[in-house]
Design a protein around this motif. Structure first.
Motif, PDB file in Angstrom:
ATOM      1  N   SER A  25      22.706  35.192   3.757  1.00  0.00           N
ATOM      2  CA  SER A  25      23.859  34.652   3.048  1.00  0.00           C
ATOM      3  C   SER A  25      23.554  34.649   1.565  1.00  0.00           C
ATOM      4  O   SER A  25      23.332  33.623   0.960  1.00  0.00           O
ATOM      5  CB  SER A  25      24.167  33.241   3.541  1.00  0.00           C
ATOM      6  N   GLN A 118      37.020  36.713   5.803  1.00  0.00           N
ATOM      7  CA  GLN A 118      36.706  37.762   4.830  1.00  0.00           C
ATOM      8  C   GLN A 118      37.590  37.615   3.605  1.00  0.00           C
ATOM      9  O   GLN A 118      38.783  37.311   3.709  1.00  0.00           O
ATOM     10  CB  GLN A 118      36.920  39.141   5.471  1.00  0.00           C
ATOM     11  N   GLU A 122      33.382  38.174  -0.074  1.00  0.00           N
ATOM     12  CA  GLU A 122      32.477  37.625   0.934  1.00  0.00           C
ATOM     13  C   GLU A 122      32.995  37.885   2.339  1.00  0.00           C
ATOM     14  O   GLU A 122      34.196  37.989   2.575  1.00  0.00           O
ATOM     15  CB  GLU A 122      32.357  36.103   0.723  1.00  0.00           C
ATOM     16  N   LYS A 124      31.989  36.387   6.412  1.00  0.00           N
ATOM     17  CA  LYS A 124      31.179  35.485   7.211  1.00  0.00           C
ATOM     18  C   LYS A 124      31.568  35.645   8.669  1.00  0.00           C
ATOM     19  O   LYS A 124      32.747  35.599   9.011  1.00  0.00           O
ATOM     20  CB  LYS A 124      31.359  34.038   6.779  1.00  0.00           C
ATOM     21  N   LYS A 126      31.029  33.970  12.194  1.00  0.00           N
ATOM     22  CA  LYS A 126      30.560  32.861  13.015  1.00  0.00           C
ATOM     23  C   LYS A 126      30.455  33.343  14.449  1.00  0.00           C
ATOM     24  O   LYS A 126      31.411  33.878  14.994  1.00  0.00           O
ATOM     25  CB  LYS A 126      31.521  31.677  12.912  1.00  0.00           C
ATOM     26  N   ALA A 132      25.380  32.087  12.061  1.00  0.00           N
ATOM     27  CA  ALA A 132      26.367  32.987  11.462  1.00  0.00           C
ATOM     28  C   ALA A 132      25.679  34.064  10.640  1.00  0.00           C
ATOM     29  O   ALA A 132      24.554  33.897  10.156  1.00  0.00           O
ATOM     30  CB  ALA A 132      27.330  32.192  10.589  1.00  0.00           C
ATOM     31  N   SER A 134      26.417  36.275   7.170  1.00  0.00           N
ATOM     32  CA  SER A 134      27.299  36.256   6.007  1.00  0.00           C
ATOM     33  C   SER A 134      26.749  37.144   4.906  1.00  0.00           C
ATOM     34  O   SER A 134      25.545  37.414   4.845  1.00  0.00           O
ATOM     35  CB  SER A 134      27.484  34.828   5.488  1.00  0.00           C
ATOM     36  N   CYS A 135      27.654  37.609   4.062  1.00  0.00           N
ATOM     37  CA  CYS A 135      27.255  38.526   2.994  1.00  0.00           C
ATOM     38  C   CYS A 135      28.220  38.378   1.823  1.00  0.00           C
ATOM     39  O   CYS A 135      29.431  38.356   2.003  1.00  0.00           O
ATOM     40  CB  CYS A 135      27.278  39.974   3.495  1.00  0.00           C
ATOM     41  N   GLU A 136      27.685  38.259   0.615  1.00  0.00           N
ATOM     42  CA  GLU A 136      28.442  38.339  -0.619  1.00  0.00           C
ATOM     43  C   GLU A 136      28.104  39.657  -1.293  1.00  0.00           C
ATOM     44  O   GLU A 136      26.967  40.103  -1.217  1.00  0.00           O
ATOM     45  CB  GLU A 136      28.112  37.156  -1.534  1.00  0.00           C
TER      46      GLU A 136
END
Length: 235
Positions: A25, A118, A122, A124, A126, A132, A134-136
């Protein structure tokens, strides 16, 4: 070839994967490279009929390892096949190593339900009963971060979203998210690689969009128990 897995403790890399995959994340937003809008957002439920069968994937992997061993045996095929009989040793391409790789892939892809949010910056994911992803992201590159637990990266690969982590003990995990043409189907290909096994193990889990709150059937598939389904009421 039918494999009957034996019970044995999960290795250190399995535990590390469970604990530290949740740390994906970070980073910066990455634009979709082909310029198209790919929206993974929504609620997703696993389609067991179209998802990979774990035993079948394991059998395929064992056959490939046997073929490779045979090619390297300088013609001594019988001896090579015998050496790939999934024995109880703990060395390279041993039975516990191969089955452990399959069990790890099974363990980290058990979620029947996904909820994806989305935005322009970003994403995410779950996952039911687990951590979870997640990616930025910003710009046309993968963001990579080194942590005390491994090398982590995430971002767009054309129209696909990738999450990758390289763990200690020579283990790497990749999740590749691909949206179907209609936008109603989602494929998650999870690949686990270990330096103890010369062939990667990949499981494809297929998901369909669904409306939360409706009654349905809850199923679970494992390497040892097969498919078990129960009816669940509306929530």
């Amino acid at each position: 070839m039918m494999i009957t897995p034996k019970k044995h403790p999960l290795s250190l890399f399995c535990l590390l994967a469970c604990i530290f995959l949740s740390s994906l994340s970070h980073g910066q937003k990455l634009q979709n490279r082909n310029g198209k809008t790919v929206d993974f957002s929504g609620h997703w439920e696993m389609d067991y009929a179209d998802s990979d069968n774990i035993q079948a994937r394991l059998d395929t992997m064992v056959r490939e390892l046997q073929r490779r061993a045979a090619r390297q045996s300088n013609g001594n095929m019988n001896r090579s096949n015998s050496s790939m009989s999934m024995g109880s040793g703990s060395g390279y391409n041993s039975g516990p190593s191969v089955i452990g790789l399959a069990q790890m892939a099974d363990m980290i892809t058990q979620s029947q339900l996904l909820e994806v949010t989305q935005s322009d910056h970003e994403i995410k994911v779950k996952r039911e009963q687990t951590f979870a992803l997640s990616c930025e992201f910003y710009g046309d590159y993968f963001q990579t971060v080194e942590t005390p637990f491994g090398n982590e990266s995430c971002g767009w690969d054309s129209h696909q979203m990738l999450f990758r982590i390289l763990l200690p003990e020579g283990v790497s995990i990749q999740h590749r998210f691909t949206l179907g043409p209609s936008g109603e189907r989602l494929n998650v290909a999870t690949t686990v690689v270990s330096d103890r096994v010369s062939y990667p193990f990949t499981l494809n889990r297929v998901y369909n969009r669904f409306e939360p709150g409706k009654s349905g059937i809850s199923c679970e598939v494992t390497l040892t128990r097969g498919k078990v389904c129960t009816t669940e009421g509306s929530k």
